[in-house]
Design an enzyme around this catalytic site. Structure first.
Site, PDB file in Angstrom:
ATOM      1  N   ASP A 187       0.801  -1.460  -0.223  1.00 57.43           N
ATOM      2  CA  ASP A 187      -0.114  -0.093  -0.345  1.00 57.43           C
ATOM      3  C   ASP A 187       0.900   0.887   0.226  1.00 57.43           C
ATOM      4  OD1 ASP A 187       1.049   0.300   2.633  1.00 57.43           O
ATOM      5  OD2 ASP A 187      -1.184   0.368   3.694  1.00 57.43           O
ATOM      6  N   GLY A 188       2.253   1.269   0.045  1.00 58.30           N
ATOM      7  CA  GLY A 188       2.808   1.809   0.113  1.00 58.30           C
ATOM      8  C   GLY A 188       3.886   2.463   1.459  1.00 58.30           C
ATOM      9  N   GLU A 189       3.260   1.984   2.147  1.00 57.92           N
ATOM     10  CA  GLU A 189       3.495   2.537   3.881  1.00 57.92           C
ATOM     11  C   GLU A 189       5.325   1.466   3.318  1.00 57.92           C
ATOM     12  OE1 GLU A 189       3.750   0.456   8.890  1.00 57.92           O
ATOM     13  OE2 GLU A 189       1.771   0.258   7.227  1.00 57.92           O
ATOM     14  N   ARG A 220       7.894  27.704   3.500  1.00 56.37           N
ATOM     15  CA  ARG A 220       7.617  28.447   3.336  1.00 56.37           C
ATOM     16  C   ARG A 220       6.336  29.378   3.656  1.00 56.37           C
ATOM     17  NH1 ARG A 220       7.311  27.752  -3.466  1.00 56.37           N
ATOM     18  NH2 ARG A 220       7.655  25.207  -2.143  1.00 56.37           N
ATOM     19  N   THR A 224       8.929  33.768 -11.570  1.00 56.25           N
ATOM     20  CA  THR A 224       9.212  35.224 -11.060  1.00 56.25           C
ATOM     21  C   THR A 224      10.762  35.895 -11.794  1.00 56.25           C
ATOM     22  OG1 THR A 224       8.151  34.888  -8.669  1.00 56.25           O
ATOM     23  CG2 THR A 224       9.947  36.389  -9.089  1.00 56.25           C
ATOM     24  N   LYS A 243       7.032  42.840  -6.961  1.00 56.01           N
ATOM     25  CA  LYS A 243       5.697  41.959  -7.452  1.00 56.01           C
ATOM     26  C   LYS A 243       4.156  41.775  -6.800  1.00 56.01           C
ATOM     27  CE  LYS A 243       7.682  37.589  -5.888  1.00 56.01           C
ATOM     28  NZ  LYS A 243       7.812  36.428  -6.248  1.00 56.01           N
ATOM     29  N   ASP A 257      10.721  27.624  -7.811  1.00 54.76           N
ATOM     30  CA  ASP A 257      10.126  26.309  -7.866  1.00 54.76           C
ATOM     31  C   ASP A 257       9.547  26.246  -9.389  1.00 54.76           C
ATOM     32  OD1 ASP A 257       7.980  24.531  -7.576  1.00 54.76           O
ATOM     33  OD2 ASP A 257       7.078  26.185  -6.159  1.00 54.76           O
TER      34      ASP A 257
END
Length: 313
Positions: A41-43, A99, A229, A195, A225
């Site tokens: 299950d991804g664990e 952030r 900008t 900005k 990211d």
């Protein structure tokens, strides 16, 4: 009976294995053996395949999203604590979720503080990281934080370019302190971009404070990211008469169509560190390696010697 301090041991989270191998080599050690078992299950479950009892353990891993990278770090810290490691240092070249360092509107979390508490609860006795999104995040920790500056890596590279009429630029008001620090070290002028955001990662308007005509401009930021900008700022500066525009950003998140934006923009080059593995290669993206910096600081931490010489600004 005298106590012999065991040799330090270095382990890697999976997404930072390449960087960890370079750090270990520069440190003069091999990476420790760790095995990840994964359920259907991804664990997943990390397991140290060698003793760490009484040792100083360094666990290297950036915690950029997805949250699986953070969970890996937390589980490895907990495993080291329960295996009786004497000192457990989380080496996080990129501290993810940074952030979210304040409440900028009602009913939102301060994720950076939550994660700081999670790291300490999991077992971290020290944190080593580089270019936090906000300096005050250090205050979210009750344990020692070694906050390294990528300027240690970037300044020699910028000086090697020997650019005439160099001007340092900040892509937003929040980065003005960083830009002024670089300008002082390089004895150059500073310009600031102002900005306004329509929403996260979407810029509605940008203006330039300062003159860039006839200048070779270097934009300075802690992370990139979507590259919206940086590319918008570069295009604006070229329109205002700049001779060239480069950008240096410590952490290359480069999500979405960031690579396409960079290729199409007027940026001459984007210089980043290897704190996060690049998703793909680009002729405009240059990587400055950080392994020697981290290895040197880890050696000093282990030997209880000063690391102040590593803080250029």
């Amino acid at each position: 009976m005298s106590y012999t301090v065991p040799e330090p041991k270095i382990f890697a989270c999976t997404q930072s294995t390449a960087l960890a191998e370079k750090i270990a080599k520069s440190f003069g050690s091999d990476l420790g053996k760790v095995k990840f078992s994964r359920y259907s299950d991804g664990e997943f479950q990390p397991s140290f395949e060698e003793s760490v009892r009484g040792a100083r353990v360094f666990i290297i891993g950036s915690t950029n999203p997805s949250s699986e990278n953070l969970m890996e770090m937390l589980l490895m810290l907990d495993a080291a604590k329960r295996a009786s490691a004497r000192h457990i240092t989380a080496v996080m070249p990129y501290f993810g979720w940074a952030r979210q360092d304040r409440k900028d509107k009602p009913r939102v979390p301060i994720a950076a503080k939550l994660i700081a508490k999670m790291l300490e609860t999991a077992g971290a006795t020290r944190i080593i990281t580089m270019d936090l999104h906000a300096d005050q995040i250090q205050g979210f920790f009750e344990k020692p934080v070694d906050h390294l500056f990528a300027s240690t890596l970037f300044l020699p590279y910028l000086k090697s370019l020997k650019l005439d009429n160099l001007t340092i630029a900040s892509p937003d008001m929040g980065g003005s302190k960083r830009a002024y620090a670089y300008s002082k070290a390089l004895e150059s002028d500073v310009v600031i971009c102002y900005k306004q955001r329509e929403k996260a990662n979407v810029i509605s308007h940008m203006e330039l404070i300062g003159n860039v005509e006839g200048k070779n401009v270097v934009l300075v930021d802690d992370m990139v990211d979507t590259a919206g900008t940086l590319t918008k700022a570069a295009d604006l500066m070229m329109e205002r008469g700049a001779l060239s525009v480069r950008a240096i950003t410590t952490h290359a998140l480069l999500s979405g169509d960031a690579y396409e934006k960079i290729e199409k923009s007027k940026l001459l080059e984007l210089i980043v560190t290897d704190s996060i593995p690049l998703k793909k290669q680009s002729s405009k993206v240059k990587v400055v390696e950080s392994a020697e910096l981290f290895a040197d600081v880890m050696t000093r931490v282990h030997n209880n010697t000063s690391i102040s010489s590593k803080f250029l600004m």
